[in-house]
Scaffold this active site. Structure first.
Site, PDB file in Angstrom:
ATOM      1  N   HIS A  27       0.845  -1.189   0.000  1.00 27.17           N
ATOM      2  CA  HIS A  27       0.000   0.000   0.000  1.00 27.17           C
ATOM      3  C   HIS A  27       0.886   1.247   0.000  1.00 27.17           C
ATOM      4  CE1 HIS A  27      -3.120   2.849   1.098  1.00 27.17           C
ATOM      5  NE2 HIS A  27      -4.024   1.902   0.983  1.00 27.17           N
ATOM      6  N   ASP A  52      -7.449  -3.979   3.549  1.00 27.22           N
ATOM      7  CA  ASP A  52      -6.391  -3.135   4.113  1.00 27.22           C
ATOM      8  C   ASP A  52      -6.581  -2.878   5.606  1.00 27.22           C
ATOM      9  OD1 ASP A  52      -7.537   0.186   3.028  1.00 27.22           O
ATOM     10  OD2 ASP A  52      -8.568  -1.465   4.025  1.00 27.22           O
ATOM     11  N   CYS A  55      12.042 -25.343  59.582  1.00 25.35           N
ATOM     12  CA  CYS A  55      11.104 -24.224  59.713  1.00 25.35           C
ATOM     13  C   CYS A  55       9.955 -24.526  60.655  1.00 25.35           C
ATOM     14  CB  CYS A  55      10.571 -23.817  58.342  1.00 25.35           C
ATOM     15  SG  CYS A  55       9.819 -25.167  57.433  1.00 25.35           S
TER      16      CYS A  55
END
Length: 862
Positions: free
Chosen positions: A106, A142, A672
C-alpha cells in the site's frame, strides 16, 4: 516462489516487475476489466511477458464468492498472493488459499491514510513522511495486521509521480538485506519479513533466507565464522544460532535458515547440516516408517507413490498438513514429540523418517550439554558437581567471571568456586524464561507431554539420589541418611506428585443470573502465570527447590530460582538433570548469588509474574513490598516460626519423648516447623526432662557421611555464632541451662544439642526462633488447657504446632484453638506432598504442596 498478483494501476505494474526481477514466478495476474477499450497497466505488462491475465469484474455476489472465479484462481497453484493497489473485494476463499497467505503493498504509511488516493492525501495533508506498508490481507483487505513499513522524507516540491519514482517503485518488494544498518534495524527487517517474502542474503554463493531473529546483549563468541557479502563483519555460527552484526557492532541472533531448494535448517547446524550418517532401522522402526509412508500418501493425494526422495512441500503440502503430520506421528509413536519446525527442516520422506527415528532413540541431534564439573571422590563414589550459573539451557560463567567459595560445614574447607550471579545475569535468565514461556516449545506443549518430562526428571533424580544426597551432605551438613530419605527422597516424590497433576488442572462452569433469558454460559479456565521467581533457604536446599519448582512447572510456568548462597550445589546438579530430562531451554534457570542483589532484582523485575520465598519474616516483608511496588506480582511467603508443642500429662510418654526430640533436633534444628517452645504439663515435667537428657547424651555428633551419625554440623559459621549468642542470652535472662549451648571443639561448625528449662514467657528465647538444636521447655499447670493455649498463641508466628494427649476430645479442642497452619496430633514433622503446607500471621501466606499449589491464574470467559 509461485505468486499471484491481484491489483491494478502503475503501482501494481511496478510491483509485478520487482517480483519478477527478484526471481519469483508469476503464475497469474488478476486485475480489473479494460476501461474504454484500454487495458490496465498491470495487465499490459503481464500480457507482454506471456503471463496468464484474468480480468474479473467482480469476485463475489451478495457477499458470496463466485465458484467459477475462485476455481480459475485456484488452478494457478499460487503459493502467495500479492495485492498491490487492489480495489476489489477479494473473498476469503482466495485470501486464505495459498500456503503463505496474502500480503498487500500500500503506497502509504498505514494507518495514516487508506484507500486508492492514499498517496495523494500524503501531499494534501502536508505530511513530512511518506512511504509504503506491507500488511496481511483480511476481509477488509487493508485492515489486516501490519507486516512491515518503509518510510521516506517528503520534499516540499514532491508530487505523486516523484514519490513513486524516487522511493515507491525502486523499493517495492525487496526482501534482500541491506547490511549497512544497525543490529536493531536488521532485526526489524528480518522479523518483519519472517513469514513472506523472507529476508535473504547471498551466503556461499546461494540465496539464504533468515528466520527467527532476536536481539542479544552479550553475543556468543565461541563458534565458526561465516562470511556474508556486504556485512560489516563475519557472522558466527554458534550453538545458539547464527550471530549477525550491524554496522554499530551490536548483535542479533538468527535461529533458522532456509535455502533456495526450500530446505530449512537450524542456523546452529549450518556447517554440519547433512553430514550425519543415516541410521539403520530396526524391524520395529521399519514398521513405523511404512505407517508414516501411508500417512504421507493420505496427505499428498496428488502423488502416485511416496518415495524416499519425495519432498513434502514440493508435493503440495501446506501449513495445515504440517499440523496434521505432527499429530499423526504422536498417535503412532507417543515418544516422538515433534514440533512444526521439525517438518520444515526435514522435508524429504527419508530425512523425515531419519529424524523421527533419532528422536525415538534419544539421538535427535540435540546439542550436547556442556558441563564443567568439579569432581570429588567421596562417600564411596565420584560426585560430579556443576558450579556455573544455569541460564537458557547452558552452564555459563557469571557476568565479569565473578565467583565465590562454597564451604563444607563439616571441616570449614572450600568445596569449590561457584559463579556469583550479577544483575545482568538475572535479566538474561528472566528473558530466557519469558521467551520459553511465550514463544518456546514449553508454552505450546500438551499438558500430558509436560507431565511426561517431569516424570522423566523425577526418574533421573532417583537414578542420582545417592550423588544428590552426598552433595547435600557436604554442602549443607545434612546427615547423609536423612538427606537420602528426606532431602532427596521427598524431592523425588514431589516431582512425581505434580507430574500427575499436569493434565488435571481444570476449570468449572458457573450458572449466572443472565443465563436463563439469554442462555449465556460462563466457565473458568486455569492458565499458567508466566515467569516464576523462586528464592529458597539453606536448610533443605533440594527439597525447598522441589516444593516450589515442581508446582510451577506442572502448571506450565517457567522458573528462575535463586538457591541460598551458602548451599547452591544440589540446585545446580538439579539443573543438569532437568536439561538431561529434556526440559526445553529457558524453562529452568538457576542463579547462585546474594539475596541483596539477585533476590532483590527478581522482586523488582517487571517480567516476573510470581515470586515464591522461604526465609525470614524480615526479608519476606521486604520482598512483599518490592513485589507490590514493581508490578504487583503474586507472592507466596513461608517465613519464620515459633511453633508451640503442648504435651499433656496423659500422653504416651515414650512417644512424646521420641517425637519431642524429633520436633527440635530433626535436621540439626534447622527446620522451619521445629517446635520452638515445648509446654509440658507440670505432672510429667521433670520426668520428661530427665528422659530427654538421657536421649541427648546418646546422640552421636560427627561426620554427616558416617551412617551412625545422629547430628551433623550447623549449616554455616554465621549461623553457628548466632546459636552461641542465642544461648548466652537465655542464660543471662535466667533460664536454666540443662545441657549444651557450646560449639563442639573440633573442626567444622558443630554445636551441642541444647536444653533450657524454666523458660518464662517474657524471655527472648521464649519469643524468638533459634533455628537450631535448642529445646525450650516451659511448664504449665495441670488441667489449665485454656491458659496454655493462650500462652502458645501469644506469638506473631503461626506456621505449625502440636499436641500430645490420649484424650481425643482434648486433642480436637486444642487443635481447633491453636493458631497455626499445621497442627500435629501425637506426632510431629510429618509432611506429605499431597498435603498443603503453609502458615499465617507473620509466618506468611500461600501454600506449598497439595493440589492448590499449582501456580495458575483464573480466566473467566462469558
Amino acid at each position: 516462489m509461485k505468486i499471484a498478483v491481484i491489483g491494478q494501476s502503475l503501482f501494481g505494474q511496478e510491483v509485478y516487475k520487482e517480483l519478477r526481477k527478484d526471481g519469483h514466478t508469476i503464475v497469474g495476474v488478476f486485475t480489473i476489466p479494460d476501461k474504454d477499450g484500454k487495458a490496465d497497466p498491470l495487465a499490459t505488462e503481464a500480457e507482454k511477458d506471456g503471463v496468464p491475465v484474468f480480468k474479473f469484474p467482480r469476485w463475489r455476489v451478495k457477499g458470496q464468492a463466485i465458484p467459477e472465479v475462485v476455481a480459475q484462481y485456484k488452478a494457478t497453484g499460487a503459493e502467495l498472493n500479492v495485492l498491490p493497489f487492489c480495489s476489489q473485494f477479494i473473498p476469503m476463499e482466495v485470501i486464505d488459499h495459498p500456503k503463505h497467505g496474502s500480503i498487500i503493498y500500500h503506497p502509504s504509511l498505514l494507518p495514516r491514510h487508506r484507500g486508492a488516493s492514499a498517496i495523494n492525501w500524503t501531499l494534501i495533508h502536508g505530511d513530512r513522511k511518506g512511504g509504503f506498508t506491507v500488511f496481511w490481507a483480511d476481509d477488509g483487505l487493508d485492515t489486516g495486521p501490519i507486516l512491515l513499513q518503509r518510510e521516506c522524507d517528503v520534499d516540499p516540491n514532491d508530487t505523486v509521480n516523484t514519490i513513486y519514482k524516487r522511493f515507491l517503485f525502486p523499493e517495492g518488494v525487496k526482501g534482500t538485506i541491506d547490511w549497512n544498518q544497525s543490529a536493531e534495524a536488521l532485526h526489524n527487517w528480518i522479523r518483519g519479513n519472517d513469514k513472506v517474502p523472507g529476508a535473504w542474503a547471498e551466503v556461499d554463493g546461494q540465496k539464504v533466507t533468515f528466520y527467527g531473529s532476536s536481539l542479544v546483549d552479550n553475543s556468543p563468541t565461541n563458534g565458526q565464522p561465516l562470511e556474508i557479502p556486504g556485512a560489516s563483519q563475519p557472522g558466527i555460527v554458534t550453538k545458539a544460532g547464527l550471530v549477525l552484526f550491524g554496522n554499530d557492532s551490536k548483535a542479533l541472533l538468527v535461529k533458522n535458515l532456509q535455502f533456495e531448494d526450500g530446505k530449512m535448517i537450524a542456523a546452529a547446524q549450518y556447517f554440519n547440516s547433512g553430514s550425519s550418517a543415516a541410521v539403520e532401522l530396526t524391524e520395529e522402526e521399519k514398521t513405523f516408517a511404512e505407517q508414516m509412508r501411508a500417512v504421507w500418501q493420505s496427505i499428498l493425494t496428488n502423488v502416485t507413490e511416496i518415495e524416499d526422495s519425495t519432498d513434502f512441500f514440493k508435493s503440495g503440502a501446506a501449513s495445515m498438513d504440517v499440523v496434521r503430520l505432527v499429530e499423526e506421528v504422536k498417535l503412532r509413536a507417543s515418544g516422538c514429540q515433534l514440533q512444526n519446525e521439525d517438518v520444515y527442516m526435514n522435508t524429504t520422506f527419508q530425512d523425515f523418517i531419519q529424524m523421527c527415528v533419532r528422536k525415538l532413540r534419544g539421538e535427535d541431534g540435540e546439542e550436547e550439554l556442556v558441563v564443567d564439573y568439579v569432581e570429588k571422590n567421596i562417600n564411596n563414589m565420584t560426585i560430579k558437581m556443576p558450579h556455573q550459573l544455569f541460564i537458557n539451557g547452558e552452564f555459563v560463567d557469571a557476568d565479569g567471571g565473578k565467583t565465590y567459595k562454597t564451604i563444607n560445614p563439616t571441616d570449614g574447607t572450600a568445596i569449590c568456586d561457584v559463579s556469583l550471579a550479577q544483575i545482568s545475569d538475572v535479566d538474561r535468565a528472566v528473558a530466557a524464561a519469558k521467551e520459553a514461556f511465550e514463544e518456546g516449545e514449553w508454552g505450546r506443549m500438551n499438558p500430558r507431554d509436560r507431565g511426561r518430562l517431569i516424570y522423566r526428571l523425577a526418574d533421573l533424580m532417583e537414578e542420582h539420589q545417592e550423588e544428590l544426597a552426598t552433595i547435600e551432605a557436604i554442602d549443607s551438613g545434612a546427615v547423609y541418611t536423612l538427606a537420602l530419605k528426606t532431602h532427596v527422597g521427598m524431592s523425588i516424590q514431589t516431582f512425581r506428585y505434580f507430574a500427575g497433576w499436569c493434565d488435571k488442572i481444570q476449570g468449572s462452569t458457573i450458572p449466572i443470573n443472565q443465563a436463563r433469558p439469554n442462555r449465556n454460559l460462563t466457565f473458568t479456565k486455569k492458565e499458567p502465570i508466566g515467569v516464576c521467581a523462586i528464592v529458597i533457604p539453606w536448610n533443605y536446599p533440594l527439597m525447598m527447590l522441589a516444593w516450589k519448582t515442581a508446582a510451577c512447572l506442572a502448571a506450565g510456568n517457567t522458573v528462575v530460582l535463586k538457591p541460598a548462597q551458602v548451599t547452591p550445589l544440589t540446585a545446580l546438579k538439579f539443573a543438569e538433570l532437568a536439561a538431561r530430562a529434556g526440559l526445553p531451554k529457558g524453562v529452568v534457570n538457576i542463579l547462585p548469588g546474594s539475596g541483596a542483589l539477585v533476590g532483590q532484582r527478581l522482586s523488582d523485575h517487571p517480567d516476573v509474574r510470581k515470586l515464591g520465598f522461604t526465609g525470614s519474616t524480615e526479608i519476606g516483608k521486604h520482598i512483599m513490598k518490592s513485589c507490590a511496588v514493581s508490578n504487583v506480582k503474586k507472592v507466596s511467603l513461608e517465613l519464620g516460626g515459633k511453633s508451640p508443642l503442648i504435651i499433656f500429662g496423659d500422653c504416651d510418654m515414650d512417644k512424646a519423648v521420641r517425637m519431642g526430640m524429633s520436633s527440635v533436633f530433626f535436621n540439626k534444628g534447622e527446620n522451619c516447623i521445629a517446635a520452638g517452645r515445648l509446654f509440658v504439663e507440670d505432672t510429667i515435667h521433670d520426668q520428661f526432662v530427665k528422659r530427654v537428657v538421657e536421649e541427648v547424651k546418646k546422640m552421636k555428633i560427627g561426620d554427616p557421611l558416617d551412617r551412625s551419625t545422629d547430628h551433623g554440623p550447623q549449616n554455616h559459621k554465621a549461623h553457628l555464632d548466632k546459636l552461641v549468642e542465642y544461648c548466652q542470652t537465655g542464660i543471662k535472662e535466667g533460664a536454666t541451662l540443662v545441657c549444651g549451648s557450646k560449639q563442639v571443639q573440633r573442626p567444622g561448625f558443630f554445636f551441642e544439642p541444647t536444653l533450657f528449662t524454666d523458660v518464662q514467657d517474657h524471655m527472648y528465647i521464649a519469643k524468638e526462633e533459634s533455628f537450631g538444636p535448642v529445646m525450650i521447655i516451659s511448664k504449665f499447670k495441670s488441667g489449665d488447657v485454656d491458659d496454655v493455649l493462650r500462652r502458645a498463641n501469644a506469638t506473631e508466628y503461626g506456621l505449625a504446632s502440636g499436641v500430645f494427649t490420649r484424650d481425643i476430645s482434648k486433642a480436637l479442642y486444642v487443635s481447633e484453638k491453636l493458631n497455626a497452619g499445621t497442627v500435629f496430633v501425637n506426632t510431629y514433622n510429618k509432611t506429605d506432598v499431597a498435603s498443603p503446607f503453609g502458615g499465617f500471621k507473620q509466618s506468611g501466606f500461600g501454600k506449598d504442596l497439595g493440589e492448590k499449589n499449582c501456580c495458575f491464574s483464573f480466566i473467566h470467559i462469558f
